[in-house]
Every structure is written in structure tokens, then in C-alpha cells.
Motif scaffolding. Structure first.
Motif, PDB file in Angstrom:
ATOM      1  N   HIS A 199       0.891  -1.429   0.072  1.00 60.96           N
ATOM      2  CA  HIS A 199       0.086  -0.079   0.068  1.00 60.96           C
ATOM      3  C   HIS A 199       0.820   1.279   0.051  1.00 60.96           C
ATOM      4  CE1 HIS A 199      -3.311   2.607   0.823  1.00 60.96           C
ATOM      5  NE2 HIS A 199      -2.888   3.151   2.008  1.00 60.96           N
ATOM      6  N   ALA A 200       1.891   1.149   0.683  1.00 62.27           N
ATOM      7  CA  ALA A 200       2.912   2.550   0.710  1.00 62.27           C
ATOM      8  C   ALA A 200       4.346   1.936   1.001  1.00 62.27           C
ATOM      9  CB  ALA A 200       2.480   3.095   2.030  1.00 62.27           C
ATOM     10  N   LEU A 201       5.155   2.857   0.258  1.00 62.10           N
ATOM     11  CA  LEU A 201       6.523   2.752   0.347  1.00 62.10           C
ATOM     12  C   LEU A 201       7.234   3.875   0.832  1.00 62.10           C
ATOM     13  CD1 LEU A 201       7.601   0.923  -2.811  1.00 62.10           C
ATOM     14  CD2 LEU A 201       7.846  -0.274  -0.617  1.00 62.10           C
ATOM     15  N   SER A 202       8.045   3.998   1.770  1.00 59.87           N
ATOM     16  CA  SER A 202       8.975   5.097   2.155  1.00 59.87           C
ATOM     17  C   SER A 202      10.389   4.794   1.640  1.00 59.87           C
ATOM     18  CB  SER A 202       9.194   5.132   3.884  1.00 59.87           C
ATOM     19  OG  SER A 202      10.092   6.449   3.914  1.00 59.87           O
ATOM     20  N   LEU A 203      10.767   5.547   0.713  1.00 61.64           N
ATOM     21  CA  LEU A 203      12.040   4.924   0.139  1.00 61.64           C
ATOM     22  C   LEU A 203      13.081   6.184   0.591  1.00 61.64           C
ATOM     23  CD1 LEU A 203      11.114   4.386  -3.407  1.00 61.64           C
ATOM     24  CD2 LEU A 203      11.469   2.617  -1.726  1.00 61.64           C
ATOM     25  N   LYS A 204      14.313   5.653   0.821  1.00 62.90           N
ATOM     26  CA  LYS A 204      15.692   6.221   0.964  1.00 62.90           C
ATOM     27  C   LYS A 204      16.519   5.894  -0.016  1.00 62.90           C
ATOM     28  CE  LYS A 204      18.863   8.053   4.236  1.00 62.90           C
ATOM     29  NZ  LYS A 204      19.235   8.007   5.730  1.00 62.90           N
ATOM     30  N   THR A 205      16.975   6.660  -1.199  1.00 60.41           N
ATOM     31  CA  THR A 205      17.795   6.157  -2.361  1.00 60.41           C
ATOM     32  C   THR A 205      19.159   6.985  -2.524  1.00 60.41           C
ATOM     33  OG1 THR A 205      16.484   7.246  -3.964  1.00 60.41           O
ATOM     34  CG2 THR A 205      15.920   4.890  -3.526  1.00 60.41           C
ATOM     35  N   LYS A 206      20.218   6.309  -2.020  1.00 63.66           N
ATOM     36  CA  LYS A 206      21.552   7.322  -1.958  1.00 63.66           C
ATOM     37  C   LYS A 206      22.592   6.443  -2.779  1.00 63.66           C
ATOM     38  CE  LYS A 206      19.708  10.589   0.547  1.00 63.66           C
ATOM     39  NZ  LYS A 206      19.506  11.928   0.138  1.00 63.66           N
ATOM     40  N   THR A 207      23.765   7.089  -3.149  1.00 64.11           N
ATOM     41  CA  THR A 207      24.687   6.371  -3.437  1.00 64.11           C
ATOM     42  C   THR A 207      25.878   6.331  -2.121  1.00 64.11           C
ATOM     43  OG1 THR A 207      25.929   8.515  -3.867  1.00 64.11           O
ATOM     44  CG2 THR A 207      24.861   7.408  -5.768  1.00 64.11           C
ATOM     45  N   LYS A 208      26.536   5.557  -2.358  1.00 63.62           N
ATOM     46  CA  LYS A 208      27.622   5.522  -1.287  1.00 63.62           C
ATOM     47  C   LYS A 208      28.164   6.790  -0.841  1.00 63.62           C
ATOM     48  CE  LYS A 208      31.533   2.848   0.660  1.00 63.62           C
ATOM     49  NZ  LYS A 208      32.564   1.585   0.165  1.00 63.62           N
ATOM     50  N   GLU A 209      28.567   7.581  -1.773  1.00 60.45           N
ATOM     51  CA  GLU A 209      29.330   8.886  -1.422  1.00 60.45           C
ATOM     52  C   GLU A 209      28.299   9.750  -1.025  1.00 60.45           C
ATOM     53  OE1 GLU A 209      31.274  12.610  -3.943  1.00 60.45           O
ATOM     54  OE2 GLU A 209      30.440  10.778  -5.157  1.00 60.45           O
ATOM     55  N   GLU A 210      26.843   9.859  -1.364  1.00 62.23           N
ATOM     56  CA  GLU A 210      25.915  10.692  -0.701  1.00 62.23           C
ATOM     57  C   GLU A 210      25.939  10.147   0.814  1.00 62.23           C
ATOM     58  OE1 GLU A 210      23.284  11.506  -4.472  1.00 62.23           O
ATOM     59  OE2 GLU A 210      22.732   9.820  -3.316  1.00 62.23           O
ATOM     60  N   MET A 211      25.668   8.795   1.171  1.00 61.99           N
ATOM     61  CA  MET A 211      25.606   8.552   2.461  1.00 61.99           C
ATOM     62  C   MET A 211      26.743   8.711   3.310  1.00 61.99           C
ATOM     63  SD  MET A 211      22.587   6.929   2.859  1.00 61.99           S
ATOM     64  CE  MET A 211      22.832   5.865   4.348  1.00 61.99           C
ATOM     65  N   GLU A 212      28.302   8.803   2.782  1.00 66.28           N
ATOM     66  CA  GLU A 212      29.127   9.325   3.337  1.00 66.28           C
ATOM     67  C   GLU A 212      29.180  10.685   4.040  1.00 66.28           C
ATOM     68  OE1 GLU A 212      32.182   7.740   0.904  1.00 66.28           O
ATOM     69  OE2 GLU A 212      32.176   5.880   1.775  1.00 66.28           O
ATOM     70  N   LYS A 213      28.716  11.431   2.646  1.00 62.70           N
ATOM     71  CA  LYS A 213      28.550  13.150   3.047  1.00 62.70           C
ATOM     72  C   LYS A 213      27.707  13.241   4.137  1.00 62.70           C
ATOM     73  CE  LYS A 213      30.020  14.788  -1.563  1.00 62.70           C
ATOM     74  NZ  LYS A 213      29.676  15.369  -2.796  1.00 62.70           N
ATOM     75  N   ALA A 214      26.383  12.599   3.973  1.00 65.42           N
ATOM     76  CA  ALA A 214      25.392  12.885   5.039  1.00 65.42           C
ATOM     77  C   ALA A 214      25.853  12.547   6.450  1.00 65.42           C
ATOM     78  CB  ALA A 214      24.166  12.056   4.651  1.00 65.42           C
ATOM     79  N   ALA A 215      26.418  11.501   6.486  1.00 67.28           N
ATOM     80  CA  ALA A 215      27.357  10.748   7.993  1.00 67.28           C
ATOM     81  C   ALA A 215      27.942  12.002   8.493  1.00 67.28           C
ATOM     82  CB  ALA A 215      27.860   9.587   7.738  1.00 67.28           C
ATOM     83  N   ALA A 216      29.039  12.485   7.379  1.00 69.11           N
ATOM     84  CA  ALA A 216      30.151  13.551   7.864  1.00 69.11           C
ATOM     85  C   ALA A 216      29.256  14.763   8.459  1.00 69.11           C
ATOM     86  CB  ALA A 216      31.086  13.697   6.776  1.00 69.11           C
TER      87      ALA A 216
END
Length: 106
Positions: A83-100
Motif C-alpha cells: 500500500h505504501a513505500l517510504s524510500l531512501k535511495t542514495k549512492t555510497k558517496e551521498e551516504m558518506e557525506k550525510a554521515a560526515a
């Protein structure tokens, strides 16, 4: 940990085969939505999912393109239960930048 149902297993298989993710997290949140009016009388335990996918196949794609790609992969499941999807779609680089960035804010 709960056993995966057939919809979750199919989603995991399709996403893994198509996107070769370095990270794939699928969380069944259906129990959180069982009381909603749209779910009244629905006995399917696999209706709402939160999915995080980290894949280099997303490089150069907008968020909308990424989400359309995932929706395309899961078309059958969306027609037959999800019925519903909540998606988080990132590249590895994007995830690393967000973590930093998050670390800097702490």
C-alpha cells in the motif's frame, strides 16, 4: 526478528538483482498502519515498508528517477499488496557525506 513474508522476500530479491546495493534495509512497518481507515478489514501483514537502498546504480539520477526505478522493480508487489513505500535511495558517496555532515553538527 520476524520472519520475512513473500512480498518482502520478492522485494529484496528484485532490488538486489537489479541494483546490486552495498546496503539494503527493508523494514516492514505494516503493524504501525493497521488501524488506518484504508487498512480496515485488510489481513495482509505486508502493506507498508520503509526501504533504504545504497547503490552506485543511482549515480547521475534524480531522486524521482531513483524512486521510479524502484517502483518499476516492485510493480507486481505494488499491485498485489504493498500500500505504501517510504524510500531512501542514495549512492555510497551521498551516504558518506550525510554521515560526515551529521558528525560535524554534533
Amino acid at each position: 526478528m520476524a520472519t520475512k513474508g513473500p512480498i518482502e522476500e520478492a522485494a529484496e530479491r528484485k532490488i538486489t538483482e537489479a541494483l546490486e546495493p552495498s546496503t539494503l534495509e527493508i523494514v516492514n512497518e505494516s503493524h504501525l498502519h493497521a488501524h488506518h481507515a484504508a487498512m480496515r478489514g485488510n489481513t495482509n501483514p505486508e502493506t507498508h515498508f520503509r526501504i533504504t537502498i545504497v547503490s552506485e546504480n543511482f549515480a547521475g539520477k534524480t531522486m524521482m528517477q531513483r524512486h521510479r526505478l524502484v517502483y518499476g522493480l516492485l510493480n507486481e508487489e505494488l499491485q498485489n499488496g504493498i500500500h505504501a513505500l517510504s524510500l531512501k535511495t542514495k549512492t555510497k558517496e551521498e551516504m558518506e557525506k550525510a554521515a560526515a555532515k551529521q558528525q560535524q553538527q554534533q
